[in-house]
Design an enzyme around this catalytic site. Structure first.
Site, short mmCIF file in Angstrom:
data_model
loop_
_atom_site.label_atom_id
_atom_site.label_comp_id
_atom_site.label_asym_id
_atom_site.label_seq_id
_atom_site.Cartn_x
_atom_site.Cartn_y
_atom_site.Cartn_z
N ARG A 42 0.84 -1.21 0.00
CA ARG A 42 0.00 0.00 0.00
C ARG A 42 0.87 1.26 0.00
O ARG A 42 0.52 2.28 -0.57
CB ARG A 42 -0.88 -0.02 1.26
N TYR A 43 1.99 1.21 0.70
CA TYR A 43 2.91 2.35 0.81
C TYR A 43 4.23 1.94 0.15
O TYR A 43 4.61 0.76 0.18
CB TYR A 43 3.18 2.68 2.28
N CYS A 47 -11.08 -12.38 17.34
CA CYS A 47 -11.66 -11.18 17.94
C CYS A 47 -12.96 -10.88 17.20
O CYS A 47 -12.99 -10.90 15.97
CB CYS A 47 -10.70 -10.01 17.79
N CYS A 74 -5.49 -17.52 13.58
CA CYS A 74 -5.12 -16.80 14.81
C CYS A 74 -5.35 -17.73 16.00
O CYS A 74 -6.19 -18.63 15.92
CB CYS A 74 -6.00 -15.57 15.00
N LYS A 131 -3.58 5.23 6.16
CA LYS A 131 -3.92 5.69 7.52
C LYS A 131 -3.83 7.20 7.61
O LYS A 131 -3.04 7.83 6.89
CB LYS A 131 -2.92 5.08 8.51
N ASP A 143 -12.55 -0.46 12.32
CA ASP A 143 -12.83 -0.46 10.88
C ASP A 143 -14.26 -0.88 10.59
O ASP A 143 -14.95 -1.41 11.45
CB ASP A 143 -11.84 -1.40 10.18
N CYS A 173 -12.81 -8.17 14.46
CA CYS A 173 -11.64 -8.25 13.55
C CYS A 173 -11.90 -7.57 12.21
O CYS A 173 -12.91 -7.83 11.55
CB CYS A 173 -11.29 -9.71 13.31
N ARG A 227 7.17 -0.19 2.39
CA ARG A 227 6.88 -1.34 3.25
C ARG A 227 5.78 -2.21 2.65
O ARG A 227 4.93 -1.71 1.91
CB ARG A 227 6.49 -0.90 4.66
N ASP A 246 -7.87 4.06 9.51
CA ASP A 246 -7.56 3.50 8.20
C ASP A 246 -8.69 3.93 7.28
O ASP A 246 -9.84 3.52 7.48
CB ASP A 246 -7.51 1.96 8.29
N ARG A 279 -10.24 -8.12 9.57
CA ARG A 279 -10.05 -9.09 8.47
C ARG A 279 -10.91 -10.33 8.72
O ARG A 279 -10.55 -11.43 8.32
CB ARG A 279 -8.57 -9.48 8.37
S1 SF4 Z 1 -7.84 -8.82 15.12
FE1 SF4 Z 1 -8.26 -10.42 13.59
S2 SF4 Z 1 -6.26 -10.91 12.72
FE2 SF4 Z 1 -5.90 -9.88 14.71
S3 SF4 Z 1 -5.79 -11.53 16.25
FE3 SF4 Z 1 -7.89 -10.80 16.22
S4 SF4 Z 1 -8.91 -12.21 14.79
FE4 SF4 Z 1 -6.72 -12.40 14.39
#
Ligand code: SF4
Length: 352
Positions: A92-93, A109, A105, A319, A275, A112, A96, A312, A114
């Site tokens: 994206r940049y 979460c 994972c 960002k 997000d 999340c 990096r 973001d 993603r």
């Molecule tokens: S935010 Fe998403 S990518 Fe990060 S640890 Fe939690 S579930 Fe996994």
């Protein structure tokens, strides 16, 4: 609540006493069919099942509110896929790249960003030829100074695989910094052992670990000891926190968290505005609320403890620091945002 293994379904959460039996027949079970669930023993042990507002439970236990998708939400909220020239790379940049070797994972979460890409039915782990292509992409671009291993959580990889990966990055002269984004020191602290620490240093580059933690209770004695093993070995640590309604949307809680980071030699880095991931509206504050909260931290805690509050820009525009003149509130209560290339965007984004 003590459990011996990772809990991966509503039925297992009910058996462990973390959710009521009715949850198996309610919306939470539907959420479990749609999105991955995982709570490690360390996380399960932190939850107080008698507290209906427990900030740890809120981050990890499936909630029927996740089935409610709002018009402005999107499957790829920060536009990873639009900036992915080869599998596993997000560029994206200029200086990096993200290298997403795994999309699993140790915990999942509920907020999340993603969530549509991670988990057992997500984008999976890069196949050997895909990893070869991703490393070749980095090697062919001298402008890439930093490689950020994220995912998923890269520290689910074995020490042997991490060492292999780091040794391959060692051969790329222009890469100077390797950064890992992880929740492992908090959610699975015993995994940070001497072998893993050595693997993280195997590239000979400067290694950073960005720890994702959202509430001071996550920094248990075991988590602090895991971070100390990393820092004592010469690995620099920074923090990442997501600003979440019902978890840490309180200046006192944020102050305690940022201080805990600094006490443990972790430099507060980013406080992310949540997000626009599908089904996460119950976690989101408005930008004006977030600004007011972060402004309360000034003066209240040391300059060492101040994170950068960051948005973001939806769609992959990069960002932007929320407390900067690149973010302006308009008369209609929406925000006008200028990205790092000079492009203008509305927040929340307009949807037709
Ligand atoms: S935010 Fe998403 S990518 Fe990060 S640890 Fe939690 S579930 Fe996994």
């Amino acid at each position: 609540m003590t459990t011996a293994r990772t809990l991966r379904s509503v039925a297992e959460l009910v058996d462990a006493g973390l959710m009521p039996p009715e949850a198996q027949h309610a919306g939470a079970a539907k959420v479990g069919e749609r999105y991955a669930i995982a709570l490690t023993p360390a996380v399960a042990a932190l939850i107080d099942p008698d507290d209906p507002h427990d900030p740890i439970a809120r981050q990890f236990l499936p909630d029927p509110a996740e089935l409610l998708v709002r018009a402005e939400e999107r499957a790829d909220p920060i536009g990873d896929l639009a900036h992915s020239p080869v599998a596993g790379i997000v560029h994206r940049y200029p200086d990096r790249v993200l290298l997403k070797a795994v999309h699993v994972c140790p915990v999942y979460c509920r907020f999340c960003f993603r969530r549509e890409m991670v988990g057992p039915s997500g984008l999976g782990t890069l196949a050997p030829d895909e990893l070869d292509a991703a490393i070749a992409y980095v090697a062919a671009r001298p402008e890439i100074w930093e490689v950020i291993l994220t995912g998923g959580d890269p520290l689910v990889l074995s020490a042997r695989r991490l060492r292999d990966l780091m040794e391959r990055l060692a051969a790329i002269d222009h890469v100077k910094v390797v950064r890992f984004h992880t929740r492992v020191p908090v959610v699975e602290p015993d995994r940070i052992d001497a072998e893993l620490v050595e693997a993280l240093k195997a590239s000979g580059k400067t290694t950073y670990v960005a720890l994702h933690a959202n509430h001071p209770r996550e920094l248990t004695a075991q988590a602090r000891a895991a971070c100390a093993r990393l820092v004592d070995a010469g690995i620099a640590m920074i923090s990442q926190t997501v600003l979440l309604k019902g978890v840490n949307d309180d200046a006192g809680v944020l102050a305690e968290l940022m201080r805990a980071f600094v006490e443990n030699r972790i430099r507060p880095y980013y406080l992310h505005h949540p997000d626009l991931a599908p089904g996460t509206g119950h976690f989101r504050l408005g930008l004006a609320e977030g600004r007011a909260l972060v402004e309360q931290l000034r003066g209240r805690i040391s300059g060492l403890c101040q994170p950068t509050y960051i948005l973001d820009i939806p769609g992959g525009h990069g960002k932007v620091p929320v407390l900067s003149d690149a973010v302006r509130e308009s008369d209609d209560g929406c925000f006008r945002i200028r990205d790092f290339r000079g492009g203008e965007h509305s927040y929340p984004p307009r949807h037709d």
